[in-house]
Design an enzyme around this catalytic site. Structure first.
Site, PDB file in Angstrom:
ATOM      1  N   MET A  71      30.264  57.768  32.511  1.00 50.13           N
ATOM      2  CA  MET A  71      28.947  57.376  32.967  1.00 50.13           C
ATOM      3  C   MET A  71      28.902  55.872  33.154  1.00 50.13           C
ATOM      4  SD  MET A  71      25.798  58.664  33.330  1.00 50.13           S
ATOM      5  CE  MET A  71      25.583  57.720  34.778  1.00 50.13           C
ATOM      6  N   PRO A  72      29.811  55.299  33.903  1.00 52.11           N
ATOM      7  CA  PRO A  72      29.746  53.848  34.124  1.00 52.11           C
ATOM      8  C   PRO A  72      28.547  53.457  34.985  1.00 52.11           C
ATOM      9  CG  PRO A  72      31.933  54.692  34.579  1.00 52.11           C
ATOM     10  CD  PRO A  72      31.035  55.881  34.424  1.00 52.11           C
ATOM     11  N   LEU A  73      28.028  52.301  34.691  1.00 49.44           N
ATOM     12  CA  LEU A  73      27.003  51.659  35.506  1.00 49.44           C
ATOM     13  C   LEU A  73      27.601  50.327  35.931  1.00 49.44           C
ATOM     14  CD1 LEU A  73      24.098  51.478  36.601  1.00 49.44           C
ATOM     15  CD2 LEU A  73      23.441  50.519  34.381  1.00 49.44           C
TER      16      LEU A  73
ATOM     17  N   THR B 153      29.329  48.805  32.651  1.00 47.63           N
ATOM     18  CA  THR B 153      28.843  49.275  31.373  1.00 47.63           C
ATOM     19  C   THR B 153      29.287  50.728  31.215  1.00 47.63           C
ATOM     20  OG1 THR B 153      26.913  47.823  31.570  1.00 47.63           O
ATOM     21  CG2 THR B 153      26.812  49.548  29.897  1.00 47.63           C
TER      22      THR B 153
END
Length: 125
Positions: free
Chosen positions: A1-3, A71
């Site tokens: 779930m990278p941002l 992130t």
């Protein structure tokens, strides 16, 4: 779930910016086992007066510098992060043609319970 948040100097064409998205997504899929379709990325463009860098750490950067802040869950190993850095520089070098000296990556880690990806739910807590 990278941002992912990407910052660069203004003036690059849309195809250049899309190549950055595509290369980063591929690097994450290959090194962090990011699921297909997990593409949460933004690009911010800055005029010259609002974009600063230097030659710290012995790196000769240019106006083509790209800041990439990723992130992720706090579950990635140091080996995965090193592989991500290498693969990101390789792929951005191929498309859209960014020099490795101009690829600046920062990984921020957040516990799974700190994420809500919709509906006001803590999906990973």
């Amino acid at each position: 779930m990278p941002l992912i948040h990407i910052s660069l100097r203004a003036g690059k064409p849309a195809v250049y910016r899309q190549a950055i998205f595509d290369s980063l997504y591929r690097a994450m899929r290959e090194t962090l086992d990011v699921p297909e379709g997990d593409q949460f990325m933004t690009i911010s463009e800055h005029d010259a007066a609002n974009f600063r860098y230097g030659a710290a750490f012995g790196v000769a950067r240019s106006d083509d510098l790209v800041y990439i802040q990723i992130t992720v869950f706090d579950t990635r190993t140091p080996e995965q992060k090193k592989a991500l850095f290498r693969r990101t520089a390789q792929l951005l070098g191929k498309s859209p043609g960014i020099r490795p000296e101009d690829v600046f990556v920062n990984v921020l880690e957040a516990a799974k319970e700190n994420w809500s990806v919709g509906h006001g739910l803590a999906q990973f807590a």
